[in-house]
Design a protein around this motif. Structure first.
Motif, mmCIF file in Angstrom:
data_model
loop_
_atom_site.group_PDB
_atom_site.id
_atom_site.type_symbol
_atom_site.label_atom_id
_atom_site.label_comp_id
_atom_site.label_asym_id
_atom_site.label_seq_id
_atom_site.Cartn_x
_atom_site.Cartn_y
_atom_site.Cartn_z
ATOM 1 N N PHE A 1 0.853 -1.184 0.000
ATOM 2 C CA PHE A 1 0.000 0.000 0.000
ATOM 3 C C PHE A 1 0.889 1.234 0.000
ATOM 4 O O PHE A 1 1.681 1.430 0.913
ATOM 5 N N ASP A 2 0.724 2.069 -1.022
ATOM 6 C CA ASP A 2 1.500 3.307 -1.147
ATOM 7 C C ASP A 2 0.756 4.451 -0.451
ATOM 8 O O ASP A 2 -0.455 4.368 -0.268
ATOM 9 N N ASP A 3 1.487 5.495 -0.093
ATOM 10 C CA ASP A 3 0.862 6.706 0.486
ATOM 11 C C ASP A 3 -0.024 6.364 1.673
ATOM 12 O O ASP A 3 -1.072 6.983 1.869
ATOM 13 N N PHE A 4 0.380 5.371 2.459
ATOM 14 C CA PHE A 4 -0.501 4.901 3.522
ATOM 15 C C PHE A 4 -0.832 6.027 4.503
ATOM 16 O O PHE A 4 0.037 6.749 4.957
ATOM 17 N N ILE B 1 4.725 4.367 4.386
ATOM 18 C CA ILE B 1 4.217 5.518 5.138
ATOM 19 C C ILE B 1 4.398 6.760 4.280
ATOM 20 O O ILE B 1 5.502 7.064 3.826
ATOM 21 N N ASP B 2 3.331 7.472 4.058
ATOM 22 C CA ASP B 2 3.382 8.618 3.156
ATOM 23 C C ASP B 2 4.355 9.684 3.639
ATOM 24 O O ASP B 2 4.475 9.950 4.834
ATOM 25 N N ARG B 3 5.001 10.318 2.667
ATOM 26 C CA ARG B 3 6.013 11.316 3.017
ATOM 27 C C ARG B 3 5.450 12.501 3.774
ATOM 28 O O ARG B 3 6.164 13.158 4.520
ATOM 29 N N SER B 4 4.158 12.787 3.626
ATOM 30 C CA SER B 4 3.586 13.931 4.339
ATOM 31 C C SER B 4 3.680 13.749 5.859
ATOM 32 O O SER B 4 3.738 14.739 6.592
ATOM 33 N N ALA C 1 9.333 3.712 5.097
ATOM 34 C CA ALA C 1 9.052 5.147 5.260
ATOM 35 C C ALA C 1 9.559 5.902 4.040
ATOM 36 O O ALA C 1 10.681 5.680 3.596
ATOM 37 N N GLU C 2 8.739 6.767 3.504
ATOM 38 C CA GLU C 2 9.121 7.570 2.331
ATOM 39 C C GLU C 2 9.433 8.997 2.743
ATOM 40 O O GLU C 2 8.995 9.459 3.793
ATOM 41 N N GLY C 3 10.130 9.693 1.877
ATOM 42 C CA GLY C 3 10.333 11.133 2.079
ATOM 43 C C GLY C 3 11.340 11.463 3.162
ATOM 44 O O GLY C 3 11.238 12.500 3.819
HETATM 45 NA NA NA Z 1 3.726 8.166 -1.295
#
Ligand code: NA
Ligand code: G
Ligand code: G
Ligand code: MN
Length: 253
Positions: free
Chosen positions: A154-157, A177-180, A211-213
């Protein structure tokens, strides 16, 4: 010419490219994989971001064609790296329209067969909005893809509408985990709570969590202390052409 028309021409002319962004073990920085991200190398405008053109692709007849091209290009690249002794898990992004076009599980099976890629080296990132579509059909498709040995994340979770019950219903392999939420990790206690809970939840459910971003060392360190094992972000590397990725991250090809 409409943007859709331009995109069809771009596909005919081979103007799309995949860039690769490293995904690493946060503890030692070693490479685990790469996210493949599409770029349009426009003859005049230079590289165009998918944020500009994927929304058009997704609502056009090009959607399936681009999905096939992305899958094929990524699988061939991953197989070439595998043959050179570098097991790089390559993750591709498929939008809901792309996931629903044709028989995706069959296409993936055919591609694995054709390239000889080890299935566990392919990952598919899906966004939560796929769950707005026919649940039973999606569930069936995910199962068939996973039976091949391909992983689904799952992307942008956390940014979508999906409730936690979906995590139980859908046989996912992991969450990104979404970068936001990651951007504010050091300064915002709400973001820290959300990220911490997502990591805990993933572990309890036996899911990989990425974790992204991640843009600095301090964020990476904090994620490690929270139990997150894998990450991605400008701190480790930006999305880059395959040759640059090889030079920076892979052993002698
Ligand atoms: Na994302
Ligand atoms: O790489 P960049 O940050 O510009 O990507 C912007 C958005 O485009 C992201 O949401 C990303 O998931 C999406 N995207 C990038 N490459 C692809 C692709 O090959 N297929 C699909 N469907 N989306 C992509
Ligand atoms: O939606 P998706 O998660 O697929 O989007 C991936 C995109 O996020 C990549 O195209 C990349 O350009 C962007 N990205 C990756 N790492 C970072 C980062 O550390 N900071 C920022 N601002 N964007 C990032
Ligand atoms: Mn993604």
């Amino acid at each position: 010419l409409t943007l859709e028309g331009e995109l069809a021409l771009a596909a005919d002319r081979g103007e799309f490219e995949l860039f690769y962004q490293p995904q690493v073990h946060l503890i030692d920085g070693s490479l685990v994989g790469a996210e493949a991200l599409i770029r349009w190398r426009h003859p005049v405008r230079g590289y165009v971001s998918p944020a500009e053109f994927m929304p058009v692709v997704n609502t056009s007849a090009l959607s399936e064609r681009i999905a096939k091209w992305v899958m094929e290009t990524a699988c061939r690249q991953a197989r070439a790296w595998e043959l050179s002794g570098n097991d790089v898990r390559v993750a591709i992004n498929l939008s809901p329209s792309q996931l629903q076009s044709g028989d995706l599980a069959h296409s993936v099976a055919a591609l694995l067969d054709e390239t000889g890629l080890t299935p566990s080296l392919l990952e598919i990132e899906v966004t939560e909005d796929i769950l707005l579509h026919d649940e039973r059909r999606v569930l069936e498709m995910f199962k068939r893809i996973q039976e091949l040995g391909v992983r689904i994340l799952f992307d942008d979770f956390g940014t979508g509408y999906a409730s936690l019950s979906y995590l139980k219903k859908f046989p996912l392999d992991g969450l990104k985990i979404d970068r936001s939420f990651v951007f504010g990790l050091l300064s915002n206690s709400d973001d820290a709570a959300i990220v911490g809970s997502t990591i805990g939840l993933s572990k309890q459910l036996g899911l990989t969590v990425v974790a992204e971003g991640i843009e600095n060392r301090a964020t990476a360190d904090l994620l490690v202390s929270m139990g997150c094992e894998e990450g991605q972000g400008y701190f480790f590397g930006r999305p880059m052409p395959a040759e640059a990725f090889e030079k920076q991250f892979l052993a002698e090809l």
